[in-house]
Design an enzyme around this catalytic site. Structure first.
Site, mmCIF file in Angstrom:
data_model
loop_
_atom_site.group_PDB
_atom_site.id
_atom_site.type_symbol
_atom_site.label_atom_id
_atom_site.label_comp_id
_atom_site.label_asym_id
_atom_site.label_seq_id
_atom_site.Cartn_x
_atom_site.Cartn_y
_atom_site.Cartn_z
ATOM 1 N N TYR A 15 0.707 -1.173 0.020
ATOM 2 C CA TYR A 15 0.025 0.191 -0.072
ATOM 3 C C TYR A 15 0.743 1.143 -0.173
ATOM 4 O O TYR A 15 0.632 2.006 -0.964
ATOM 5 C CB TYR A 15 -0.894 -0.062 1.316
ATOM 6 C CG TYR A 15 -1.542 1.098 1.398
ATOM 7 C CD1 TYR A 15 -2.306 1.895 0.781
ATOM 8 C CD2 TYR A 15 -1.668 1.698 2.833
ATOM 9 C CE1 TYR A 15 -3.074 2.958 0.804
ATOM 10 C CE2 TYR A 15 -2.601 2.880 3.289
ATOM 11 C CZ TYR A 15 -3.117 3.409 2.109
ATOM 12 O OH TYR A 15 -3.942 4.512 2.593
ATOM 13 N N ASN A 36 8.476 -9.686 -1.972
ATOM 14 C CA ASN A 36 7.964 -11.069 -1.915
ATOM 15 C C ASN A 36 6.543 -11.402 -2.389
ATOM 16 O O ASN A 36 6.146 -12.356 -2.402
ATOM 17 C CB ASN A 36 8.350 -11.618 -0.847
ATOM 18 C CG ASN A 36 7.788 -11.373 0.300
ATOM 19 O OD1 ASN A 36 6.664 -10.673 0.342
ATOM 20 N ND2 ASN A 36 8.169 -11.913 1.579
ATOM 21 N N TYR A 144 5.030 -5.778 17.634
ATOM 22 C CA TYR A 144 5.070 -4.963 16.510
ATOM 23 C C TYR A 144 5.732 -3.802 16.775
ATOM 24 O O TYR A 144 6.646 -3.306 16.096
ATOM 25 C CB TYR A 144 3.543 -4.840 16.077
ATOM 26 C CG TYR A 144 3.543 -3.591 14.822
ATOM 27 C CD1 TYR A 144 4.417 -3.885 13.609
ATOM 28 C CD2 TYR A 144 2.967 -2.369 15.018
ATOM 29 C CE1 TYR A 144 4.340 -2.713 12.575
ATOM 30 C CE2 TYR A 144 3.060 -1.377 13.771
ATOM 31 C CZ TYR A 144 3.680 -1.460 12.783
ATOM 32 O OH TYR A 144 3.683 -0.631 11.877
ATOM 33 N N LYS A 148 9.823 -2.649 15.643
ATOM 34 C CA LYS A 148 10.204 -1.199 14.988
ATOM 35 C C LYS A 148 11.067 -0.437 15.773
ATOM 36 O O LYS A 148 12.113 0.153 15.366
ATOM 37 C CB LYS A 148 8.940 -0.445 14.615
ATOM 38 C CG LYS A 148 8.218 -1.107 13.554
ATOM 39 C CD LYS A 148 8.577 -0.755 12.238
ATOM 40 C CE LYS A 148 7.666 -1.482 11.123
ATOM 41 N NZ LYS A 148 8.103 -1.258 9.878
ATOM 42 N N GLY A 287 -4.928 -2.929 23.373
ATOM 43 C CA GLY A 287 -4.092 -2.412 22.912
ATOM 44 C C GLY A 287 -4.327 -0.965 21.993
ATOM 45 O O GLY A 287 -3.247 -0.484 21.570
#
Ligand code: UDP
Length: 327
Positions: A15, A36, A144, A148, A287
């Site tokens: 995206y 990929n 996640y 990062k 979360g």
């Protein structure tokens, strides 16, 4: 400034990456996309050369770096689903951290020393205050966000030790689509609010589920900072120019600085589409902080970034156009 001639865009079929590849084409820069296709789309790569491959594969990396002289690498290839990262952290640390290290080490071996990295507001965790500037404490609350955060640390250390210069762009909520309908969001499964709301408007989905109405916000729904995908791509272009001019390693928070609630997104979509959008009440999603809004003052001051499509109406209109063409 020495203008860039050729850029490696990793994850250029996704995206955000596909909008970046298109923008680099507009700027007259050659691009090699390495993807990929685990979630990207070959037909979303509208410019340059496409190479099917994975950054875990050092042989492919050596081949691509051996065949081209890249000014810089832009890295968009990562897994992005917070919930999945909690259930399967190995997948996230392997791809987002280990495979990124593989890419960085291939860059070092081939003498490429400029890197632009897709980071995230998730490195901050539960906000202590909003808007969130770069000085906000970093305390991710899921794998996640940690994946990062770890790469940001690696990049700081690689600069000190190997003189590899980077810009980390911490996205808030990437949204919108190409204004002409050339490109848009095609995740499978789609988890993002704006496409889901518009798919409920077009009848592709029976309803939109609102994840919680008991937050400490004016209408009780979560507030997010939606940044248009082309404004986000333009920030990468400015980051690239910064590095091309010999600029130092930087990290910037990237959002519009406007917060909109889930309710406001749904109301905006009703207005723009003129359709009924059935709503179902749901539980809070684990979360999800009540508010995430960026203070993007630093990138505005240092790189001169200014959002062109900051208005939520425009963002929703562009996604509606994209959905209409693709449903
Ligand atoms: N959201 C929602 N229903 C959905 C998807 C998302 O209410 O079906 C809410 C979500 O709780 C969050 C906001 O919309 O407050 C934006 O979520 P999204 O997944 O688009 O982005 P995130 O903020 O998680 O990066």
């Amino acid at each position: 400034m020495k203008s860039p001639k050729c850029i490696l865009v990793v994850g250029g079929a996704g995206y955000i990456g596909s909008h970046m590849v298109w923008l680099l084409g507009q700027k007259g820069v050659d691009v090699v996309t390495l993807d990929n296709l685990s979630s990207g789309h070959r037909d979303a790569v509208l410019h340059g050369q496409f190479v099917l491959g994975d950054i875990a594969d050092r042989l492919i990396l050596d081949k691509v770096f051996g065949e081209h002289k890249f000014d810089a690498v832009m890295h968009f290839a990562s897994f992005i689903q917070v919930g999945e990262s909690v259930l399967d952290p190995a997948k996230y640390y392997q791809n987002n951290v280990v495979n990124t290290l593989n890419l960085l080490n291939a860059m070092r071996a081939h003498g490429v020393d400029k890197f632009i990295f897709s980071s995230t507001a998730a490195i901050f965790g539960e906000p202590e205050y909003v808007p969130i500037g770069e000085a906000h404490p970093q305390s991710p609350i899921n794998p996640y966000g940690w994946s990062k955060r770890m790469v940001e640390q690696v990049l700081a250390d690689y600069d000190r030790a190997y003189n590899l210069k980077s810009v980390c762009l911490r996205y808030f909520n990437a949204a919108g689509a190409h204004p002409d309908g050339l490109l848009g969001e095609r995740h499978d499964p789609e988890t993002h609010l704006i496409p889901l709301v518009l798919q409920a408007a077009s009848g592709q989905r029976p309803h939109i589920t609102v994840f919680g109405r008991d937050y400490d916000t004016p209408d009780g729904t979560c507030i997010r900072d939606y940044i248009h995908i082309l404004d986000l791509a333009e920030a990468h272009w400015l980051a690239l120019q910064h590095l091309q001019s010999g600029g130092e390693t930087r990290a910037y928070n990237l959002g519009n600085g406007n917060g909109y609630s889930v309710n406001e997104v749904i109301e905006t979509a009703r207005r723009i589409t003129g359709r009924a959008i059935p709503v179902q009440e749901g539980q809070r999603r684990e979360g999800d902080p009540a508010r995430l809004v960026a203070d993007a003052g630093k990138i505005q001051q240092e790189l001169g970034w200014q959002p062109i499509y900051a208005d939520l109406n425009t963002i929703v209109k562009h996604v509606w156009h994209w959905e209409a063409l693709n449903s």
